[in-house]
Design a protein around this motif. Structure first.
Motif, PDB file in Angstrom:
ATOM      1  N   LEU A 110       0.834  -1.198   0.000  1.00 25.50           N
ATOM      2  CA  LEU A 110       0.000   0.000   0.000  1.00 25.50           C
ATOM      3  C   LEU A 110       0.876   1.259   0.000  1.00 25.50           C
ATOM      4  CD1 LEU A 110      -2.996   0.618   0.020  1.00 25.50           C
ATOM      5  CD2 LEU A 110      -2.941   0.705   2.504  1.00 25.50           C
ATOM      6  N   ILE A 111       1.915   1.235   0.809  1.00 31.25           N
ATOM      7  CA  ILE A 111       2.815   2.385   0.878  1.00 31.25           C
ATOM      8  C   ILE A 111       3.478   2.599  -0.488  1.00 31.25           C
ATOM      9  CG2 ILE A 111       4.995   3.248   1.911  1.00 31.25           C
ATOM     10  CD1 ILE A 111       4.044   1.833   4.533  1.00 31.25           C
ATOM     11  N   GLN A 112       3.864   1.481  -1.116  1.00 32.46           N
ATOM     12  CA  GLN A 112       4.498   1.557  -2.432  1.00 32.46           C
ATOM     13  C   GLN A 112       3.526   2.126  -3.474  1.00 32.46           C
ATOM     14  OE1 GLN A 112       6.139  -2.185  -3.453  1.00 32.46           O
ATOM     15  NE2 GLN A 112       7.909  -1.291  -4.488  1.00 32.46           N
ATOM     16  N   LYS A 113       2.290   1.597  -3.458  1.00 32.01           N
ATOM     17  CA  LYS A 113       1.269   2.082  -4.399  1.00 32.01           C
ATOM     18  C   LYS A 113       1.049   3.568  -4.190  1.00 32.01           C
ATOM     19  CE  LYS A 113      -1.474  -2.080  -4.960  1.00 32.01           C
ATOM     20  NZ  LYS A 113      -2.676  -2.665  -5.374  1.00 32.01           N
ATOM     21  N   PHE A 114       1.013   3.961  -2.923  1.00 33.27           N
ATOM     22  CA  PHE A 114       0.753   5.346  -2.583  1.00 33.27           C
ATOM     23  C   PHE A 114       1.865   6.249  -3.128  1.00 33.27           C
ATOM     24  CE2 PHE A 114       0.880   8.903   0.572  1.00 33.27           C
ATOM     25  CZ  PHE A 114      -0.316   9.477   0.171  1.00 33.27           C
ATOM     26  N   SER A 115       3.121   5.843  -2.925  1.00 30.98           N
ATOM     27  CA  SER A 115       4.202   6.717  -3.406  1.00 30.98           C
ATOM     28  C   SER A 115       4.257   6.743  -4.933  1.00 30.98           C
ATOM     29  CB  SER A 115       5.558   6.359  -2.792  1.00 30.98           C
ATOM     30  OG  SER A 115       5.681   4.992  -2.662  1.00 30.98           O
ATOM     31  N   MET A 116       3.926   5.579  -5.567  1.00 29.04           N
ATOM     32  CA  MET A 116       3.912   5.558  -7.030  1.00 29.04           C
ATOM     33  C   MET A 116       2.821   6.478  -7.576  1.00 29.04           C
ATOM     34  SD  MET A 116       4.578   1.601  -7.931  1.00 29.04           S
ATOM     35  CE  MET A 116       3.558   1.617  -9.386  1.00 29.04           C
ATOM     36  N   GLN A 117       1.625   6.374  -6.994  1.00 35.13           N
ATOM     37  CA  GLN A 117       0.494   7.164  -7.478  1.00 35.13           C
ATOM     38  C   GLN A 117       0.729   8.658  -7.278  1.00 35.13           C
ATOM     39  OE1 GLN A 117      -2.255   6.504  -9.114  1.00 35.13           O
ATOM     40  NE2 GLN A 117      -1.948   4.307  -9.239  1.00 35.13           N
ATOM     41  N   THR A 118       1.275   9.027  -6.110  1.00 36.31           N
ATOM     42  CA  THR A 118       1.471  10.457  -5.854  1.00 36.31           C
ATOM     43  C   THR A 118       2.558  11.006  -6.780  1.00 36.31           C
ATOM     44  OG1 THR A 118       2.834   9.816  -3.979  1.00 36.31           O
ATOM     45  CG2 THR A 118       0.640  10.568  -3.468  1.00 36.31           C
ATOM     46  N   GLU A 119       3.558  10.179  -7.055  1.00 40.98           N
ATOM     47  CA  GLU A 119       4.613  10.601  -7.983  1.00 40.98           C
ATOM     48  C   GLU A 119       4.038  10.789  -9.390  1.00 40.98           C
ATOM     49  OE1 GLU A 119       8.216  11.657  -9.639  1.00 40.98           O
ATOM     50  OE2 GLU A 119       7.493  11.723  -7.565  1.00 40.98           O
ATOM     51  N   GLU A 120       3.173   9.826  -9.811  1.00 41.67           N
ATOM     52  CA  GLU A 120       2.532   9.933 -11.129  1.00 41.67           C
ATOM     53  C   GLU A 120       1.715  11.209 -11.231  1.00 41.67           C
ATOM     54  OE1 GLU A 120       0.050   6.647 -12.381  1.00 41.67           O
ATOM     55  OE2 GLU A 120       1.792   5.338 -12.191  1.00 41.67           O
ATOM     56  N   ASN A 121       1.003  11.496 -10.158  1.00 37.16           N
ATOM     57  CA  ASN A 121       0.193  12.712 -10.122  1.00 37.16           C
ATOM     58  C   ASN A 121       1.065  13.955 -10.271  1.00 37.16           C
ATOM     59  OD1 ASN A 121      -2.359  11.745  -9.766  1.00 37.16           O
ATOM     60  ND2 ASN A 121      -2.785  13.162  -8.093  1.00 37.16           N
ATOM     61  N   ALA A 122       2.190  13.923  -9.559  1.00 34.43           N
ATOM     62  CA  ALA A 122       3.099  15.066  -9.604  1.00 34.43           C
ATOM     63  C   ALA A 122       3.644  15.242 -11.019  1.00 34.43           C
ATOM     64  CB  ALA A 122       4.242  14.852  -8.615  1.00 34.43           C
ATOM     65  N   ILE A 123       3.956  14.120 -11.681  1.00 33.91           N
ATOM     66  CA  ILE A 123       4.496  14.188 -13.045  1.00 33.91           C
ATOM     67  C   ILE A 123       3.439  14.754 -13.996  1.00 33.91           C
ATOM     68  CG2 ILE A 123       5.268  12.790 -15.018  1.00 33.91           C
ATOM     69  CD1 ILE A 123       6.627  10.935 -12.898  1.00 33.91           C
ATOM     70  N   SER A 124       2.188  14.229 -13.875  1.00 38.59           N
ATOM     71  CA  SER A 124       1.165  14.728 -14.798  1.00 38.59           C
ATOM     72  C   SER A 124       0.875  16.204 -14.538  1.00 38.59           C
ATOM     73  CB  SER A 124      -0.107  13.882 -14.725  1.00 38.59           C
ATOM     74  OG  SER A 124      -0.709  14.027 -13.477  1.00 38.59           O
ATOM     75  N   ASP A 125       0.963  16.649 -13.284  1.00 36.88           N
ATOM     76  CA  ASP A 125       0.790  18.074 -12.979  1.00 36.88           C
ATOM     77  C   ASP A 125       1.853  18.898 -13.686  1.00 36.88           C
ATOM     78  OD1 ASP A 125      -1.312  17.610 -11.405  1.00 36.88           O
ATOM     79  OD2 ASP A 125      -0.376  18.190  -9.503  1.00 36.88           O
ATOM     80  N   ARG A 126       3.084  18.387 -13.647  1.00 38.16           N
ATOM     81  CA  ARG A 126       4.188  19.122 -14.282  1.00 38.16           C
ATOM     82  C   ARG A 126       3.979  19.184 -15.792  1.00 38.16           C
ATOM     83  NH1 ARG A 126       7.395  16.835 -10.125  1.00 38.16           N
ATOM     84  NH2 ARG A 126       8.133  15.073 -11.350  1.00 38.16           N
ATOM     85  N   MET A 127       3.424  18.076 -16.358  1.00 38.37           N
ATOM     86  CA  MET A 127       3.176  18.051 -17.805  1.00 38.37           C
ATOM     87  C   MET A 127       2.134  19.081 -18.184  1.00 38.37           C
ATOM     88  SD  MET A 127       3.433  14.011 -18.425  1.00 38.37           S
ATOM     89  CE  MET A 127       2.856  13.958 -20.093  1.00 38.37           C
TER      90      MET A 127
END
Ligand SMILES: Nc1ncnc2c1ncn2[C@@H]1O[C@H](COP(=O)(O)OP(=O)(O)OP(=O)(O)O)[C@@H](O)[C@H]1O
Ligand SMILES: [Mg+2]
Length: 263
Positions: free
Chosen positions: A244-261
Motif C-alpha cells: 500500500l505504501i508503495q502504491k501510494f508513493s507511485m500514485q502520488t509521484e505519477e500525479n506530480a508528473i502529470s501536474d508538471r506536464m
C-alpha cells in the motif's frame, strides 16, 4: 446508495490563498459498503466528508442519498441522514451532561414527539442494552457526567449516539487517532461491529494503513483533492501495508508528473 457526482470545493477562491481542496470527485457508496480513506496531510479527506455532511458548501457537483438530492440541504437537515464522529473525543458529546442525557439528545434528534418518548422509562433499558454492546462497562454509568469518561469511552459513546437511529451514511474522520493503540483497536472493533451488523454505508478516514486494509470492503486513496486509487475487497485481502505504501508513493509521484506536464 449514496451517489457523489463531480464534487469540487475551492477555499479562498480568487485570492492568493486559493486552494482547490476537492477536484471533481465522484464516488458511489453502495448498500453495505464500508470504505476506508487514506492519503497524506492536506489530500482533501476531511474536506470530502465535510462537504458530504454539509459542513462546507460545495462549489459544483451533487450529493444524492438514496436518490434524494441533498445538495441544497444545510448541515442540520442532512444530519437526519448522516451520522458523524470526529477525531477529537471532546467534539461529539456534551461533557457537562450525563451519559443518559447525551443519549437522549441523540435519540430525540429529528423526532417530532421526541421529548415525550425520551421520558419513557423503557429508554433506560434500551440505552443500557446498547451500552452493554460496547463492552466498556458504561451500562452501569447512565448518571455519570460524560466529562469524567476517558477519550476512548467518549468516542465509543459518540459512535453509539451517531448510530442510535441507523443513519443512511456514517462518516468517521480519524475517530480513533487521538486514542492510545489499545483503546484505538477496541473502538475500531466496536465501529466494525456496529457498521457491519447494521449494514451502514460508511466512510472512515485513517492514517493507519493497517487499519485501512483490515477494516471495510473498499479502500480509496486521495491526493491533491482527487481520488487517485481504489482497492477492492478482493485486492485488500492480498495487499500488505508495504504494498500500500508503495502504491501510494507511485500514485502520488505519477500525479506530480502529470501536474508538471500540464504546466
Ligand atoms: N476551512 C478551511 N479553510 C481554508 N482551507 C482549508 C479549510 N479546510 C481545509 N483547507 C485546506 O484544504 C486542503 C485539504 O484539507 P483537508 O483538511 O481536507 O485535508 P486532509 O486530507 O483531511 O488532511 P489531514 O490528514 O491533515 O487531516 C488543505 O490544503 C487545507 O489547508
Ligand atoms: Mg483531515
Amino acid at each position: 446508495m449514496i451517489e457523489i457526482t463531480s464534487m469540487s470545493k475551492t477555499f479562498n477562491a480568487g485570492t492568493t490563498n486559493e486552494n482547490k481542496a476537492l477536484d471533481d470527485v465522484s464516488l458511489t457508496i453502495r448498500e453495505n459498503e464500508f470504505i476506508t480513506v487514506i492519503g497524506g496531510n492536506g489530500a482533501g479527506k476531511s474536506t470530502l466528508i465535510n462537504c458530504i455532511s454539509g459542513m462546507y458548501k460545495i462549489d459544483t457537483g451533487t450529493i444524492q442519498i438514496e436518490k434524494e438530492d441533498v445538495t441544497p440541504l444545510p448541515v442540520h437537515k442532512r444530519a437526519k441522514y448522516i451520522g458523524m464522529v470526529f477525531q477529537d473525543p471532546l467534539k461529539g458529546t456534551v461533557p457537562s451532561m450525563t451519559i443518559r442525557e447525551n443519549l437522549i439528545i441523540a435519540y430525540i434528534k429529528n423526532q417530532f414527539h421526541g421529548l415525550q418518548l425520551a421520558l419513557n422509562k423503557k429508554k433506560d433499558d434500551m440505552f443500557r442494552e446498547k451500552l452493554q454492546l460496547l463492552g466498556l462497562g458504561l451500562e452501569d454509568k447512565l448518571n455519570y457526567k460524560v466529562g469524567l469518561l476517558s477519550g476512548g469511552q467518549r468516542q465509543a459513546l459518540s459512535l453509539l449516539m451517531s448510530t442510535i437511529h441507523i443513519p443512511k451514511l456514517l462518516l468517521l474522520d480519524e475517530h480513533t487517532s487521538a486514542l492510545d493503540p489499545f483503546t484505538s483497536e477496541k473502538v475500531l472493533k466496536i465501529t466494525n461491529d456496529i457498521v457491519t451488523q447494521n449494514r451502514i454505508p460508511t466512510i472512515m478516514i485513517t492514517h493507519n494503513m493497517e487499519h485501512a486494509l483490515q477494516y471495510g470492503n473498499r479502500t480509496i486513496m486521495m491526493n491533491r483533492g482527487k481520488i487517485i486509487m481504489g482497492i477492492s475487497d478482493e485486492e485488500k485481502k492480498k495487499t500488505s501495508v508495504n504494498d500500500l505504501i508503495q502504491k501510494f508513493s507511485m500514485q502520488t509521484e505519477e500525479n506530480a508528473i502529470s501536474d508538471r506536464m500540464v504546466l
